[in-house]
Design an enzyme around this catalytic site. Structure first.
Site, PDB file in Angstrom:
ATOM      1  N   CYS A 305       1.059  -1.223   0.077  1.00 55.24           N
ATOM      2  CA  CYS A 305      -0.009  -0.362  -0.772  1.00 55.24           C
ATOM      3  C   CYS A 305       0.780   0.972  -0.071  1.00 55.24           C
ATOM      4  O   CYS A 305       0.665   2.166  -0.580  1.00 55.24           O
ATOM      5  CB  CYS A 305      -0.757  -0.183   0.920  1.00 55.24           C
TER       6      CYS A 305
HETATM    7  C1  UN1 Z   1       0.600  -2.917   3.414  1.00 55.84           C
HETATM    8  O1  UN1 Z   1       1.660  -2.310   2.422  1.00 55.84           O
HETATM    9  O2  UN1 Z   1      -0.267  -2.153   3.604  1.00 55.84           O
HETATM   10  O3  UN1 Z   1       5.168   0.650   5.538  1.00 55.84           O
HETATM   11  C2  UN1 Z   1       1.630  -2.164   4.798  1.00 55.84           C
HETATM   12  C3  UN1 Z   1       5.005  -0.833   5.066  1.00 55.84           C
HETATM   13  C4  UN1 Z   1       4.706  -1.746   5.632  1.00 55.84           C
HETATM   14  C5  UN1 Z   1       3.461  -2.346   5.938  1.00 55.84           C
HETATM   15  C6  UN1 Z   1       2.671  -1.891   4.180  1.00 55.84           C
HETATM   16  N1  UN1 Z   1       5.632  -1.689   7.252  1.00 55.84           N
HETATM   17  O4  UN1 Z   1       6.025  -0.316   4.262  1.00 55.84           O
END
Ligand code: UN1
Length: 537
Positions: A305
């Site tokens: 994300c």
């Molecule tokens: C996600 O992709 O939903 O900050 C979370 C980050 C990771 C978590 C991603 N610790 O990239």
């Protein structure tokens, strides 16, 4: 070959490295023997001949059943002292740490995440447990002065009740832990519905919860597809056996969940998509910016994300940045996720197909860089330096698309895969407009050596998370995680901030004066000579 064994019987984790694992929903810790939602078979995306799991899926009825069971167990769990609940979280953290190698290997096998990242992901669960185990000894309320004598005001955090946690599979254990661990610590019961495409990892993680000492019933695992889950949520909310929903996934599904919860006067915890910008100012350290863009754009094959969406680079350094970014991307090792690679395959064929669709957003006015071809890496479209055999898995070329403007579909579309857009700006205002204009607001980054730019960026970016001279991904496990606009409803996970998702404030007042003292009415007056003025000086 690494093996983990916990207990015996149907819940036994068995051999991670080779076996096809038969997994099912776990209601009160017992596997559901029938499969009302059908069965699915999950291949290793790096080696499609290796079947990782055969999963028996539940349906809406299974989901409702799990919520009822969780609700039945919640009251006793809430009555367990919070420090004792914290002890269960501590045991979970110890179990996860002791099984780190095996769990990481299973994640890599099931979704193709590079092994170093899988290990980091499991570590994130341990970190989350480490943080919340002591929260059991805090979970502070306040004592508040009353406006009347012999009366005391107090606040308490009370658990919300039963929480359904519906998560994506790109972080199959870390992101679920951000919900499950604090929810349980706060005295809630949980029903976890992981992504359909990570049933083996989910079941293994669930086994660790079930062996950590939580009482039967407070942790339920439901394997089901999206449609049945949504129907199950609807039924559980209608029946009044569900008090909170946590959801990580697409903006589209998140808004449907928000609508559904809103009808029941509930506000879900939503972590949705992103189109995360990385702004490169003319005063930036370009090598550092390239390193950050490479990791956040192409690490995890762009399937976070928090992955980089668009580099927004100042006109004066555009050509220099792009040349270095292209060179670094061409040289990056891609391939077998059990080796030291920047990224491995796409998570599953569903992700690969969607990614091929997003590649069609590239237009004639764009320049494409980063690899020897675009699309799938094959013998006909090879990638120089590929680690392993590309034909066994779902491997894709990294793609840099230069010349992106705010009018392009690519600018405003979350593209969950190894593609990074590059846009150019002249003024700071233009950079901010490009960084915010798509309406997502999860993560963001600026590369600059000027504190003025860093703080102005923080002030004006709409994202929930801001990095300075660091990539858009890789948030630490104890800072608030979450977004605004199309990225979420403002709810935050992690650290102390998530406590507000899984508890409600209860205000208590206790009058021990022996008489009725009416607030605002029976309050002592302060007589002041309010007309008095200082003499002329
Ligand atoms: C996600 O992709 O939903 O900050 C979370 C980050 C990771 C978590 C991603 N610790 O990239």
């Amino acid at each position: 070959m690494t093996e983990i064994r916990l207990g015996a019987g149907p819940g036994d984790l068995g051999s991670i490295a080779t076996m096809t694992r038969s997994v099912a929903s776990l209601l009160d810790g017992r596997p559901l023997t029938d499969a009302p939602g059908g069965t699915i078979s999950v291949p290793n995306p790096a080696n499609l001949d290796d079947v990782v799991a055969e999963a028996a899926l539940g349906d809406a009825g299974t989901f409702l059943d799990a919520c009822r069971r969780a609700r039945g167990a919640q009251r006793a769990w809430a009555a367990t002292p919070a420090p004792v609940r914290g002890r269960a979280i501590q045991q979970l953290g110890r179990l996860v740490e002791a099984n780190l190698d095996a769990l990481a290997a299973l994640i890599t096998r099931e979704i193709g995440k590079p092994i170093a990242e899988s290990r980091g992901e499991v570590q994130e669960v341990v970190d989350t447990c480490s943080f919340f185990l002591s929260e059991g000894r805090r979970l502070y309320g306040m004592t508040v002065p009353s406006e009347m004598p012999d009366k005391q005001l107090l606040t308490f955090r009370t658990p919300v009740g039963t929480a359904a946690i519906v998560t994506a599979g790109n972080f199959p254990v870390a992101v679920p832990s951000w919900y499950l661990v604090p929810a349980l610590l706060c005295g809630n019961a949980v029903v976890w519905k992981p992504a359909e495409y990570t049933p083996a990892t989910a079941e293994a993680f669930a086994q660790l919860f079930l062996h950590a000492g939580f009482p039967t019933g407070v942790f339920q695992l439901v394997l089901a597809d999206g449609a049945e889950t949504f129907a199950g949520l609807e039924r559980a909310l209608d029946e009044g056996v569900l008090d909170k929903v946590g959801f990580t996934g697409s903006t589209e599904v998140g808004s449907r969940i928000g609508e559904l919860c809103g009808r029941h006067l509930q506000s879900p915890c939503l972590e949705l998509g992103g189109k995360n910008p990385l702004v490169v100012m003319p005063d930036a350290d370009l090598d550092l910016a390239v390193e950050g863009a490479l990791f956040s754009g192409f690490g995890t094959a762009g399937q976070r994300c928090t992955s980089l969406g668009t580099v927004i680079v100042h006109r004066d350094v555009h050509d220099d940045f792009l040349a270095r970014f292209d060179e670094a991307t061409r040289a990056a090792p891609i391939g077998d996720p059990t080796k030291a690679v920047l990224y491995g395959p796409m998570i599953s064929s569903r992700f690969a197909e969607r990614f091929e669709g997003w590649l069609e957003l590239i237009r004639d006015h764009h320049a494409v860089l980063g690899s020897s071809a675009i699309g799938r890496i094959t013998s006909e479209a090879p990638r120089e330096g590929f680690v392993g055999d590309p034909t066994t898995g779902l491997y894709y070329h990294p793609t840099i698309v230069d010349g992106v403007t705010a009018d392009d579909d690519l600018y405003a579309t979350e593209t969950f895969g190894p593609i990074v857009g590059v846009a150019t700006f002249e003024t700071f205002d233009e950079a901010i407009a490009l960084a915010n204009g798509h309406g997502y607001g999860l993560s963001s980054s600026i590369y600059t050596t000027d504190p003025l730019h860093a703080f102005r960026f923080r002030e004006r970016i709409s994202a929930g998370m801001v990095s300075v001279n660091n990539s858009t991904s890789g948030a630490e496990a104890h800072l608030p995680f979450g977004g605004n606009g199309r990225s979420g409803n403002g709810s935050r996970q992690s650290g102390v901030w998530v406590l507000d998702q899984f508890t409600r404030w209860q205000a208590m007042n206790w009058d021990y004066s022996g008489r009725l003292q009416k607030a605002q009415i029976d309050v002592a007056e302060i007589e002041a000579d309010i007309g008095w003025r200082l003499p002329d000086m």
